[in-house]
Design an enzyme around this catalytic site. Structure first.
Site, PDB file in Angstrom:
ATOM      1  N   ASN A 309      60.112  63.870  39.277  1.00 26.02           N
ATOM      2  CA  ASN A 309      61.306  63.124  38.862  1.00 26.02           C
ATOM      3  C   ASN A 309      62.354  63.100  39.974  1.00 26.02           C
ATOM      4  O   ASN A 309      62.995  62.064  40.221  1.00 26.02           O
ATOM      5  CB  ASN A 309      61.907  63.746  37.602  1.00 26.02           C
ATOM      6  CG  ASN A 309      61.141  63.364  36.340  1.00 26.02           C
ATOM      7  OD1 ASN A 309      60.533  62.301  36.262  1.00 26.02           O
ATOM      8  ND2 ASN A 309      61.164  64.234  35.348  1.00 26.02           N
ATOM      9  N   ASP A 318      57.878  58.982  34.035  1.00 29.26           N
ATOM     10  CA  ASP A 318      57.418  58.430  32.753  1.00 29.26           C
ATOM     11  C   ASP A 318      56.017  57.845  32.872  1.00 29.26           C
ATOM     12  O   ASP A 318      55.181  58.005  31.976  1.00 29.26           O
ATOM     13  CB  ASP A 318      58.385  57.339  32.276  1.00 29.26           C
ATOM     14  CG  ASP A 318      59.722  57.912  31.811  1.00 29.26           C
ATOM     15  OD1 ASP A 318      59.810  59.145  31.647  1.00 29.26           O
ATOM     16  OD2 ASP A 318      60.668  57.113  31.627  1.00 29.26           O
ATOM     17  N   GLU A 344      57.240  67.637  29.478  1.00 31.73           N
ATOM     18  CA  GLU A 344      55.909  67.461  30.055  1.00 31.73           C
ATOM     19  C   GLU A 344      54.878  68.366  29.403  1.00 31.73           C
ATOM     20  O   GLU A 344      53.792  68.589  29.953  1.00 31.73           O
ATOM     21  CB  GLU A 344      55.946  67.705  31.573  1.00 31.73           C
ATOM     22  CG  GLU A 344      56.291  69.119  31.983  1.00 31.73           C
ATOM     23  CD  GLU A 344      57.787  69.361  32.131  1.00 31.73           C
ATOM     24  OE1 GLU A 344      58.158  70.291  32.864  1.00 31.73           O
ATOM     25  OE2 GLU A 344      58.583  68.632  31.518  1.00 31.73           O
TER      26      GLU A 344
END
Length: 426
Positions: A309, A318, A344
């Site tokens: 990220n 995503d 996650e």
């Protein structure tokens, strides 16, 4: 027919005057030879007054020329028809008229029996208007109005369907309605027939209203959801008649299914969300205890996901989560349950599966993720914890144990599977 004997004349005279029906004898020129009291009263005249009239003075439907032609054509076979006649006060009545030709003293006469059917006609017209009104209302009602009958001998039929059934079922009206129950009943999906029949039998036994939803195969081949509401009534002959309405609720059902799916599905990955996964875990644990069958739980977590990220952005993160969820789904059995636990972290429920078999499944999943090349990111790994349900432990205990194994896999270097028996966990 010719009247000759005095006895016959006396008999005819007695019948002529005693009958409740109006009777009149006409000459072929249309003049009235004789009228009985019933006919005179029907038109508001005296019998004497009737003697000065012609048939066209009374008939309000046919012209004098038409009547003259009709009189010439009358023979012994007779005729039967409906017309309208004008009473002395000018009011018009509907009559049913039957006539026969006969001869008397060499003259041809026409014997007529006349019945006032004004009330019957008014009733028929009222029924016709009511029928038109009902048809008009029925045409505005969404869906279809219907009647379903079970006769005393068990024969099933649909005495009535409104025209809405054409759109509802996608078949011509004549192909659906009729004395037999098919093809209307045959449109219901086989797996829903038992439920519909059970509701009908319960209604017949208790006189309760029917409310049931079922699926039909539409004339275009599609599957439609139908809502049925009807009220039963017992018939004089022992049969049962249901009058009700059928509504197409396909759109409503689809909307409900979408709402239900949204309530139990993770919006990003499309797999089960945590709330639904928790419910499934409780249900599968009860099933495993009841049938003394094994149940295992896998929990996995993507390694170094935060760095993905941070480096590539949340959209890339995503995409990774969606891809991993799809990879895992493709490797599971239909009976396995896969859900996103949070962030996650993911869980997999494996019914009818012991610890060793579950460890092999986890290893297969780990390898599948590690071998996949993600665009821009290259390879990504995941760590796995695996546990088997131990006796009657709680779902909280089971979830804690699998989380401990996952944490152990992280501590031991990540990209690995840790599966310890409950006896070795603290």
């Amino acid at each position: 027919m010719e009247l000759r004997k005095d006895g016959e004349i006396a008999l005819w005279t007695a019948l002529f005057e005693a009958t409740w029906d109006g009777m009149v004898i006409l000459r072929t020129d249309g003049s009235i030879y004789r009228a009985n009291r019933s006919y005179a009263d029907m038109l508001g005249y005296t019998p004497e007054e009737m003697g000065s009239l012609h048939v066209w003075d009374l008939d309000a439907r046919f012209s004098s020329s038409e009547l003259q032609n009709m009189l010439r054509d009358v023979d012994s076979a007779g005729a039967h028809f409906e017309t309208q006649q004008r009473r002395k006060d000018g009011t018009i009545i509907d009559v049913e008229l039957g006539n026969n030709g006969a001869t008397y003293d060499g003259d041809k006469l026409i014997f007529c029996i006349v019945r006032d059917i004004t009330a019957r006609k008014a009733t028929e017209e009222k029924l016709r208007q009511n029928e038109e009104l009902l048809r008009g209302i029925a045409s505005q009602v969404p869906g279809a109005l219907y009647q379903y009958r079970i006769a005393r001998d068990g024969e099933h039929s649909f005495p009535f369907f409104s025209e809405g059934i054409v759109e509802l079922g996608g078949l011509p009206l004549e192909a659906i309605s009729g004395p037999g129950e098919d093809p209307a009943m045959s449109r219901i999906l086989a797996e829903d027939v038992e439920r519909v029949e059970a509701q009908t039998q319960h209604s017949a036994a208790t006189m309760a209203n029917v409310h049931v939803e079922f699926r039909i195969r539409h004339g275009d081949g599609s599957i439609r959801w139908i809502e049925c509401r009807s009220t039963p009534q017992k018939e004089a002959d022992g049969g049962m008649l249901w009058t009700g309405i059928l509504l197409d609720i396909t759109q409503r059902r689809r909307a409900e299914e979408r709402v239900k799916a949204m309530a139990i599905t993770d919006g990003l990955t499309g797999i089960t969300n945590r709330q639904e996964l928790g419910r499934l875990l409780e249900s599968e644990m009860r099933r495993a205890v009841r049938y003394a069958s094994p149940l295992s739980l896998i929990m996995y977590d993507l390694d170094h996901f935060k760095s993905i990220n941070d480096r590539f952005g949340h959209n890339a993160g995503d995409d990774v989560l969606k891809t991993v969820a799809s990879l895992v789904n493709d490797s599971l059995r239909d009976s396995d349950m896969h859900g996103r636990w949070g962030g996650e972290e993911f869980m997999v429920l494996l019914p009818q599966t012991g610890l060793d078999a579950a460890r092999k499944v986890a290893e297969k999943l780990r390898q599948g993720i590690a071998s996949h090349r993600f665009e821009r990111l290259g390879t990504i790994t995941a760590s796995f914890g695996v546990v088997e349900l131990a006796g009657r432990e709680s779902s909280r205990s089971l979830a804690q144990r699998v989380d401990d194994d996952l944490y152990r896999a992280k501590e031991l270097g990540r990209n690995r599977v840790e599966a310890q028996p409950a006896s070795l966990q603290h």
